[in-house]
Motif scaffolding. Structure first.
Motif, short mmCIF file in Angstrom:
data_model
loop_
_atom_site.label_atom_id
_atom_site.label_comp_id
_atom_site.label_asym_id
_atom_site.label_seq_id
_atom_site.Cartn_x
_atom_site.Cartn_y
_atom_site.Cartn_z
N GLU A 6 -41.45 -17.01 -13.27
CA GLU A 6 -42.85 -16.85 -13.62
C GLU A 6 -43.07 -15.75 -14.65
N ASN A 7 -42.37 -14.65 -14.54
CA ASN A 7 -42.61 -13.53 -15.42
C ASN A 7 -41.33 -13.18 -16.16
N ILE A 8 -41.30 -13.53 -17.42
CA ILE A 8 -40.12 -13.27 -18.24
C ILE A 8 -40.38 -12.01 -19.05
N LYS A 9 -39.45 -11.07 -18.98
CA LYS A 9 -39.62 -9.82 -19.70
C LYS A 9 -39.33 -10.02 -21.18
N LEU A 10 -40.30 -9.63 -22.00
CA LEU A 10 -40.15 -9.71 -23.45
C LEU A 10 -40.17 -8.31 -24.01
N ASP A 11 -39.24 -8.03 -24.91
CA ASP A 11 -39.26 -6.72 -25.57
C ASP A 11 -39.97 -6.86 -26.92
N LYS A 13 -38.84 -6.87 -29.98
CA LYS A 13 -38.22 -7.82 -30.91
C LYS A 13 -38.62 -9.26 -30.55
N ASP A 14 -38.63 -9.58 -29.26
CA ASP A 14 -39.07 -10.91 -28.83
C ASP A 14 -40.51 -11.16 -29.29
N ARG A 15 -41.36 -10.18 -29.07
CA ARG A 15 -42.77 -10.33 -29.45
C ARG A 15 -42.94 -10.50 -30.96
N LEU A 16 -42.17 -9.74 -31.73
CA LEU A 16 -42.23 -9.88 -33.19
C LEU A 16 -41.82 -11.29 -33.61
N ILE A 17 -40.75 -11.78 -33.03
CA ILE A 17 -40.27 -13.13 -33.35
C ILE A 17 -41.31 -14.16 -32.96
N LEU A 18 -41.86 -14.04 -31.77
CA LEU A 18 -42.86 -15.00 -31.30
C LEU A 18 -44.12 -14.97 -32.15
N ARG A 19 -44.56 -13.78 -32.52
CA ARG A 19 -45.75 -13.63 -33.36
C ARG A 19 -45.53 -14.32 -34.71
N LEU A 40 -29.77 -11.96 -38.77
CA LEU A 40 -29.93 -13.38 -38.54
C LEU A 40 -29.40 -13.78 -37.16
N THR A 41 -28.25 -13.24 -36.75
CA THR A 41 -27.69 -13.60 -35.44
C THR A 41 -28.61 -13.14 -34.31
N THR A 42 -29.27 -12.00 -34.47
CA THR A 42 -30.21 -11.53 -33.45
C THR A 42 -31.37 -12.50 -33.32
N VAL A 43 -31.93 -12.90 -34.44
CA VAL A 43 -33.06 -13.83 -34.43
C VAL A 43 -32.63 -15.16 -33.82
N HIS A 44 -31.48 -15.67 -34.26
CA HIS A 44 -30.98 -16.95 -33.73
C HIS A 44 -30.77 -16.88 -32.22
N ASN A 45 -30.08 -15.85 -31.75
CA ASN A 45 -29.79 -15.73 -30.32
C ASN A 45 -31.06 -15.56 -29.49
N ARG A 46 -32.00 -14.81 -30.00
CA ARG A 46 -33.24 -14.59 -29.25
C ARG A 46 -34.09 -15.86 -29.20
N ILE A 47 -34.17 -16.59 -30.31
CA ILE A 47 -34.92 -17.85 -30.29
C ILE A 47 -34.27 -18.83 -29.32
N THR A 48 -32.95 -18.93 -29.36
CA THR A 48 -32.23 -19.81 -28.45
C THR A 48 -32.52 -19.43 -27.00
N ILE A 56 -40.55 -20.65 -25.49
CA ILE A 56 -40.82 -21.54 -26.61
C ILE A 56 -40.59 -22.96 -26.09
N ARG A 57 -41.69 -23.73 -26.01
CA ARG A 57 -41.60 -25.08 -25.46
C ARG A 57 -41.58 -26.15 -26.53
N GLY A 58 -41.72 -25.75 -27.76
CA GLY A 58 -41.72 -26.71 -28.86
C GLY A 58 -42.43 -26.11 -30.05
N TYR A 59 -42.52 -26.90 -31.09
CA TYR A 59 -43.16 -26.45 -32.32
C TYR A 59 -44.19 -27.51 -32.71
N VAL A 60 -45.36 -27.06 -33.12
CA VAL A 60 -46.42 -28.00 -33.49
C VAL A 60 -46.98 -27.64 -34.86
N ALA A 61 -47.57 -28.63 -35.49
CA ALA A 61 -48.25 -28.41 -36.76
C ALA A 61 -49.69 -27.99 -36.48
#
Length: 160
Positions: A6-11, A13-19, A40-48, A56-61
């Protein structure tokens, strides 16, 4: 952590990526890493990881409804007469959500039972939507419609 936590801890960097993904989900990971000044590897690993965890449940237009000929948006509160419902409330909402122009559909608490957001071309189309479509659905008792005069871009108000 598991996907159904239910509660996933985001730091931060996660918030920056999500934003940044919320602002433009179509950009490459390389461009995202450059914009955030992260490897790049940090971004890739965190998105994964965020995908695996279900953050991240998907991407929409994000659509520009005005450019699609549907510049008028409105919220419609729907009061349900449960004696007249042919199906359950969830099934009825799913049916309404399938109508052309319906962008959002939710079940809520309070004096109304459902709220939908609809995009139409003009007030005549809104009138037809309300009187010829929505109010003919079994169980729809009353509607209250609010035309949206101004709505900031969702990303202008996104908070993570």
């Amino acid at each position: 952590m598991e996907k159904n936590s239910e509660n996933i801890k985001l730091d931060e960097k996660d918030r920056l990526i999500l934003r940044e993904l919320a602002r433009d989900a179509g950009q490459t990971r390389k461009k995202l890493a450059r914009a955030l000044n992260l490897p790049l590897t940090t971004v890739h690993n965190r998105i994964t990881r965020l995908q695996r965890l279900g953050v991240i449940r998907g991407y929409v237009a994000r659509l520009d409804h005005a450019k699609m000929g549907k510049p008028l948006a409105a919220y419609v509160n729907i009061k349900v007469d449960y004696q007249q419902l042919k199906f359950g409330q969830h099934e009825t909402l799913k049916h309404i959500a399938g109508f052309e122009g319906v962008d959002e559909a939710t079940i809520v608490t309070g004096e109304t039972d459902m709220v939908i957001k609809v995009h139409v071309s003009d007030s005549n189309e809104l009138d037809d939507f309300l009187t010829k479509k929505l109010r003919t659905v079994p169980g729809v008792d009353r509607t209250v419609c609010w035309v949206i005069l101004h709505e900031p871009n969702r990303m202008e108000r996104a908070v993570l």
